[in-house]
Design a protein around this motif. Structure first.
Motif, PDB file in Angstrom:
ATOM      1  N   PHE A 132      61.050  42.371 -21.757  1.00  0.00           N
ATOM      2  CA  PHE A 132      61.617  43.693 -22.021  1.00  0.00           C
ATOM      3  C   PHE A 132      61.540  43.962 -23.519  1.00  0.00           C
ATOM      4  O   PHE A 132      61.806  43.046 -24.314  1.00  0.00           O
ATOM      5  CB  PHE A 132      63.104  43.729 -21.639  1.00  0.00           C
ATOM      6  CG  PHE A 132      63.383  44.252 -20.265  1.00  0.00           C
ATOM      7  CD1 PHE A 132      63.554  45.614 -20.046  1.00  0.00           C
ATOM      8  CD2 PHE A 132      63.470  43.386 -19.198  1.00  0.00           C
ATOM      9  CE1 PHE A 132      63.836  46.094 -18.778  1.00  0.00           C
ATOM     10  CE2 PHE A 132      63.749  43.855 -17.922  1.00  0.00           C
ATOM     11  CZ  PHE A 132      63.926  45.214 -17.702  1.00  0.00           C
ATOM     12  N   ASP A 133      61.192  45.139 -23.896  1.00  0.00           N
ATOM     13  CA  ASP A 133      61.291  45.673 -25.269  1.00  0.00           C
ATOM     14  C   ASP A 133      59.964  45.831 -26.000  1.00  0.00           C
ATOM     15  O   ASP A 133      59.895  46.549 -26.992  1.00  0.00           O
ATOM     16  CB  ASP A 133      62.217  44.841 -26.180  1.00  0.00           C
ATOM     17  CG  ASP A 133      63.665  44.971 -25.780  1.00  0.00           C
ATOM     18  OD1 ASP A 133      63.977  45.973 -25.122  1.00  0.00           O
ATOM     19  OD2 ASP A 133      64.462  44.086 -26.109  1.00  0.00           O
ATOM     20  N   THR A 143      55.515  43.809 -20.213  1.00  0.00           N
ATOM     21  CA  THR A 143      56.883  44.105 -20.637  1.00  0.00           C
ATOM     22  C   THR A 143      57.193  45.571 -20.399  1.00  0.00           C
ATOM     23  O   THR A 143      56.378  46.305 -19.842  1.00  0.00           O
ATOM     24  CB  THR A 143      57.072  43.722 -22.127  1.00  0.00           C
ATOM     25  OG1 THR A 143      58.432  43.844 -22.493  1.00  0.00           O
ATOM     26  CG2 THR A 143      56.222  44.596 -23.028  1.00  0.00           C
ATOM     27  N   VAL A 144      58.375  45.969 -20.811  1.00  0.00           N
ATOM     28  CA  VAL A 144      58.800  47.352 -20.629  1.00  0.00           C
ATOM     29  C   VAL A 144      59.250  47.871 -21.980  1.00  0.00           C
ATOM     30  O   VAL A 144      60.066  47.246 -22.640  1.00  0.00           O
ATOM     31  CB  VAL A 144      59.957  47.441 -19.617  1.00  0.00           C
ATOM     32  CG1 VAL A 144      60.482  48.850 -19.540  1.00  0.00           C
ATOM     33  CG2 VAL A 144      59.491  46.995 -18.250  1.00  0.00           C
ATOM     34  N   VAL A 152      66.735  57.677 -21.472  1.00  0.00           N
ATOM     35  CA  VAL A 152      65.331  57.905 -21.774  1.00  0.00           C
ATOM     36  C   VAL A 152      64.512  56.874 -21.003  1.00  0.00           C
ATOM     37  O   VAL A 152      64.770  55.677 -21.123  1.00  0.00           O
ATOM     38  CB  VAL A 152      65.074  57.765 -23.287  1.00  0.00           C
ATOM     39  CG1 VAL A 152      63.607  57.946 -23.600  1.00  0.00           C
ATOM     40  CG2 VAL A 152      65.923  58.757 -24.058  1.00  0.00           C
ATOM     41  N   PRO A 153      63.561  57.329 -20.219  1.00  0.00           N
ATOM     42  CA  PRO A 153      62.813  56.402 -19.379  1.00  0.00           C
ATOM     43  C   PRO A 153      62.072  55.337 -20.173  1.00  0.00           C
ATOM     44  O   PRO A 153      61.616  55.574 -21.285  1.00  0.00           O
ATOM     45  CB  PRO A 153      61.820  57.296 -18.626  1.00  0.00           C
ATOM     46  CG  PRO A 153      61.949  58.653 -19.195  1.00  0.00           C
ATOM     47  CD  PRO A 153      63.178  58.723 -20.022  1.00  0.00           C
ATOM     48  N   MET A 154      61.970  54.160 -19.588  1.00  0.00           N
ATOM     49  CA  MET A 154      61.199  53.090 -20.207  1.00  0.00           C
ATOM     50  C   MET A 154      59.812  53.061 -19.575  1.00  0.00           C
ATOM     51  O   MET A 154      59.617  53.517 -18.460  1.00  0.00           O
ATOM     52  CB  MET A 154      61.901  51.746 -19.988  1.00  0.00           C
ATOM     53  CG  MET A 154      63.282  51.679 -20.615  1.00  0.00           C
ATOM     54  SD  MET A 154      64.026  50.014 -20.529  1.00  0.00           S
ATOM     55  CE  MET A 154      63.319  49.230 -21.965  1.00  0.00           C
ATOM     56  N   GLN A 155      58.904  52.493 -20.329  1.00  0.00           N
ATOM     57  CA  GLN A 155      57.520  52.524 -19.875  1.00  0.00           C
ATOM     58  C   GLN A 155      57.002  51.111 -19.630  1.00  0.00           C
ATOM     59  O   GLN A 155      57.060  50.252 -20.512  1.00  0.00           O
ATOM     60  CB  GLN A 155      56.684  53.218 -20.960  1.00  0.00           C
ATOM     61  CG  GLN A 155      55.230  53.388 -20.616  1.00  0.00           C
ATOM     62  CD  GLN A 155      54.420  53.762 -21.848  1.00  0.00           C
ATOM     63  OE1 GLN A 155      54.983  53.914 -22.939  1.00  0.00           O
ATOM     64  NE2 GLN A 155      53.113  53.888 -21.679  1.00  0.00           N
TER      65      GLN A 155
END
Lengths: 347, 347
Positions: free
Chosen positions: B269-270, B284-285, B322-325
Motif C-alpha cells: 500500500f502507498d 501496490t495501491v 479520494v479513491p486509491m489506484q
DNA sequence: TGCAGTTGATTAAACGATTAAGCGCAGCAC
DNA sequence: GTGCTGCGCTTAATCGTTTAATCAACTGCA
C-alpha cells in the motif's frame, strides 16, 4: 472583517494591571528597568491570562520573523523525513520555526521556491541542493548542506570518510572485487562516497563503478542491473551509494537466486527507514543528521544575530564535516572464495 | 540595531510617485478606487523597484499570517515526502506558506508542536495523526487527514476501497488464502485497509491477519515473520498494509528461497519510493496525495476566509474519500496451485 | 540644602501594511 | 444656482510590539 487575535495583548495586560505597555514588554523580555516585584506581578498575570506574544507585531518591529526556510529541491527525497525532522528540531530549540519550500526538482522552480521564502520574510535558510546549484546571494543568510567538496558548503556528512568505512569493512571481510553502484553521476555526494570507497581499498583490491542513471531513464526505475553477471565475473561485494540502490541490488540478486550475504555482500548509504527491515538487513553508513542540522542552524542563527543588515551570504561553520557511522547488519559477510558455484542451500 | 528590510515599501513608492500610501496599497491590491492610469503607473513602478509586500506588516494589520501548519506526528514517516510536497504545492498555489512541526512521535510533543504553530500565528493547519488523537480545538481551523472512519476526519484516501482493489486483484489471479500483514493494530488507516480487503474477498476465499507490532517491538524491526511457514500452510498471497511491510515480506520470502511471484504474491500500500525499484517491483495501491492535499487545503482556506473569528474548528470537505489506484507490477501473479512443492528453479 | 546619579516607571515614535472615512471637484438634475 | 451623486485621491487610525527618550522620585554626598 479582520479577524481579531483571540488572546490578550500587551496593552490588555497593561491596563489590567494599571501600568504602561512598555513596562509590560520590558518585564516580559527582561530588558528595561523594572522592579523585581512588578516583574513578578506582570509575569504571573500574563501567564494566567495565557498571553502569547504576536509574532506579527514583533516581526514588524524587529524586522525578524523568527522563521527559517528549508529548501529540498530533490523530488520526494527519501532522506526528507530525517532532514526535516532534524532541522525542525534544531530550529525550534533555537526558537525558530521552519517554513518548507519543496521545489519539485526543477532548477527554476528551486529559485522560485527560494524567492517565496524570502518574500515570506524568513531570517535565513537551509538549502540541500541536488546538483551544485549556485545559491548565489538570496537576500538572507543561507546554509548549504551538501558535501565538503561543494564550494560554498556549510556543513555536511563526511561522505568520503563514510566511503572509506565501507571499503575498510569490506576489506576486512576479505572482498577483493567491489562493484560500486550509483545513480547520479553529477551528484557531489555520490562522487565523494565513491571516491572514499576507492581511496579505502587495500592493495590487491579493485573496484568498478556502475552508474545506472541512464539505464533507469531508459528502462524505468526497476530495470535489471545485470548484477548476477557481475557476480559471475568475480565481484563479491556490491557497494551502493545509497540505500535505494542497495535495495535495488539486494532484491535483484535474491531474485536471481544469489544469496546475500552467503554468496555476495551488499552495502548501502544513509540508513533509510527500510534498511533494518529488509531480509537480510542492510549494512549501511548513517549520517548524523541531528548534529549536521544543529551545526547548520546555529551557524545560521549566529549570522542572523550578528549581521544587522540582512545581507545574503553563504554562512560557514567551524565543523564542516560530520563523521558517518558504519552500521553493520546482515547483508555483508565474509567473501565467498568460490562465488560461481553458488549453493542454493545456504542459510 | 534592528535590521532594515532591504526592499522598498509602500511609502517609498508613494513618495517617489508623489501619491499617498493608501493609493499605492489600493492600486496594488485592486481594492479601492484608483484611476486606471494611476494603477498602471504604480504597478510598473513597483515592479521595477522590485517591491515585495511585507508579510509582517500585512499580518499585523489583517490578523492573517498567510501560513498553514503541517503536523506529522509519526516518526520519520516514509510518506512524509509525498505529503509535504503535496501540501506545500497546494498551499503555495493558494498563496500560503507551510510551517512544519514534526513532533517526534510523542503525544505530548504533538500538542506542543501544535501550540508552537499556533503561537507562530498560522491561519490553519493540516494534521496527519497516527493514532486517532483528539485534535480538539486548537485555536485555529484544523484539517485532519487520516481515514474516513476517523471521527473528525476532513479528507483521506479511501483506504477501504483500496483494500477492495487489492482483494479483487488477488481474487482475479486465483488466490484463495490471503495473509494480511499489518504493523499497527490501532491504526485507523490499517484497519480500514484490512477491512476493505476482507470485504472484497470472493466466496471460497479466506484471510488471516498477522499483526507484527509486538514481534517488531520485541525482536527489532527486522524480525523474522515466519512467512515461509505460512506459505507451507497454503497462503499464496501476502497483502501487506503498507509498502514497508510488503518489503519486509518480499525480502524474507526471497531469502527463504520462495519465489515471488511464481510461488506466492506480495502486495503493498502507498506506492512508496522503493516500490518500483525492488525486484520484483511491487504491486501496490497509490493514494492520490495531490488531490487529498488540495481538498484539505482548500477546505482550510475556505474556512479561514469565511470565519472572521478565528475559532478553532475541525473543517469538513465535500469529498471525504479520494479513491486509491491499483498499481499492478511484478510482485503479484497467478496463484500457484501447488505452493507446497515450491520449485527452486522457477524463473 | 542643593546637586548629581540612579531607579522605576511613562511617553511616544516607529515598523509596513490595510481600510474606513473624509474631502474636493466634476457632472447632472431640478 | 443649489443639491446630490460618484469619482479619485488623501487623511488618519489601527494592528502589537520594541525601544529610545524622558521624567519624577529618591538616594547619597558635599
Amino acid at each position: 472583517m479582520a479577524s481579531q487575535r483571540p488572546g490578550p495583548n500587551l496593552s490588555r495586560i497593561a491596563t489590567s494591571l494599571g501600568v504602561s505597555v512598555a513596562t509590560v514588554s520590558n518585564a516580559l523580555s527582561g530588558k528595561g528597568r523594572v522592579s523585581d516585584a512588578l516583574i513578578e506581578r506582570i509575569r504571573t498575570h500574563a501567564a494566567e491570562l495565557g498571553y502569547v506574544p504576536s509574532q506579527a507585531g514583533r516581526a514588524l518591529r524587529t524586522g525578524r520573523s523568527g522563521v527559517l526556510g528549508l529548501v529540498l529541491p530533490d523530488i520526494a527525497n527519501p532522506l526528507f523525513p530525517k532532514i526535516a525532522q532534524a532541522i525542525e528540531y534544531a530550529a525550534s530549540a533555537a526558537g525558530y520555526g521552519v517554513l518548507i519550500a519543496d521545489s519539485r526538482g526543477d532548477i527554476t522552480a528551486q529559485t522560485e521556491a527560494i524567492n517565496r521564502l524570502v518574500e515570506r520574510g524568513v531570517d535565513g535558510m537551509v538549502v540541500v541542493p541536488r546538483r551544485a546549484t549556485r545559491i548565489s546571494a538570496a537576500s538572507c543568510p543561507v546554509a548549504v548542506i551538501d558535501t565538503a567538496s561543494t564550494p560554498g558548503n556549510t556543513v555536511a556528512a563526511d561522505h568520503w570518510q563514510g566511503g572509506r568505512e565501507i571499503a575498510a569493512h569490506l576489506a576486512g571481510l576479505g572482498h577483493k572485487q567491489i562493484l560500486i553502484i550509483g545513480n547520479n553521476h553529477e551528484s557531489n555526494v555520490q562522487n565523494d562516497r565513491a571516491g572514499g570507497i576507492r581511496a579505502g581499498l587495500q592493495p590487491g583490491m579493485r573496484s568498478e563503478t556502475l552508474w545506472i542513471e541512464r539505464l533507469e531513464n531508459e528502462t524505468g526505475a526497476g530495470c535489471r542491473l545485470g548484477l548476477a553477471e557481475k557476480a559471475r565475473q568475480g565481484f563479491t561485494a556490491f557497494a551502493a551509494l545509497s540505500d535505494l540502490q542497495a535495495l535495488h541490488a539486494l532484491t535483484e540478486l535474491q531474485q536471481e537466486g544469489i544469496s546475500v550475504p552467503a554468496d555476495v555482500s551488499v552495502t548501502g548509504f544513509d540508513d533509510l527507514i527500510w534498511s533494518p527491515v529488509v531480509t537480510p538487513s542492510l549494512t549501511t553508513v548513517r549520517m548524523d543528521m541531528d548534529t549536521i542540522a544543529e551545526i547548520a542552524v546555529s551557524a545560521l542563527v549566529d549570522r542572523i544575530n550578528e549581521s544587522g543588515t540582512r545581507e545574503g551570504v553563504l554562512v560557514t561553520a567551524e565543523t564542516e564535516r560530520v563523521p558517518m557511522q558504519l552500521i553493520i547488519r546482515q547483508s555483508s559477510g565474509l567473501a565467498n572464495p568460490a562465488p560461481k558455484t553458488s549453493e542454493m542451500e545456504n542459510l
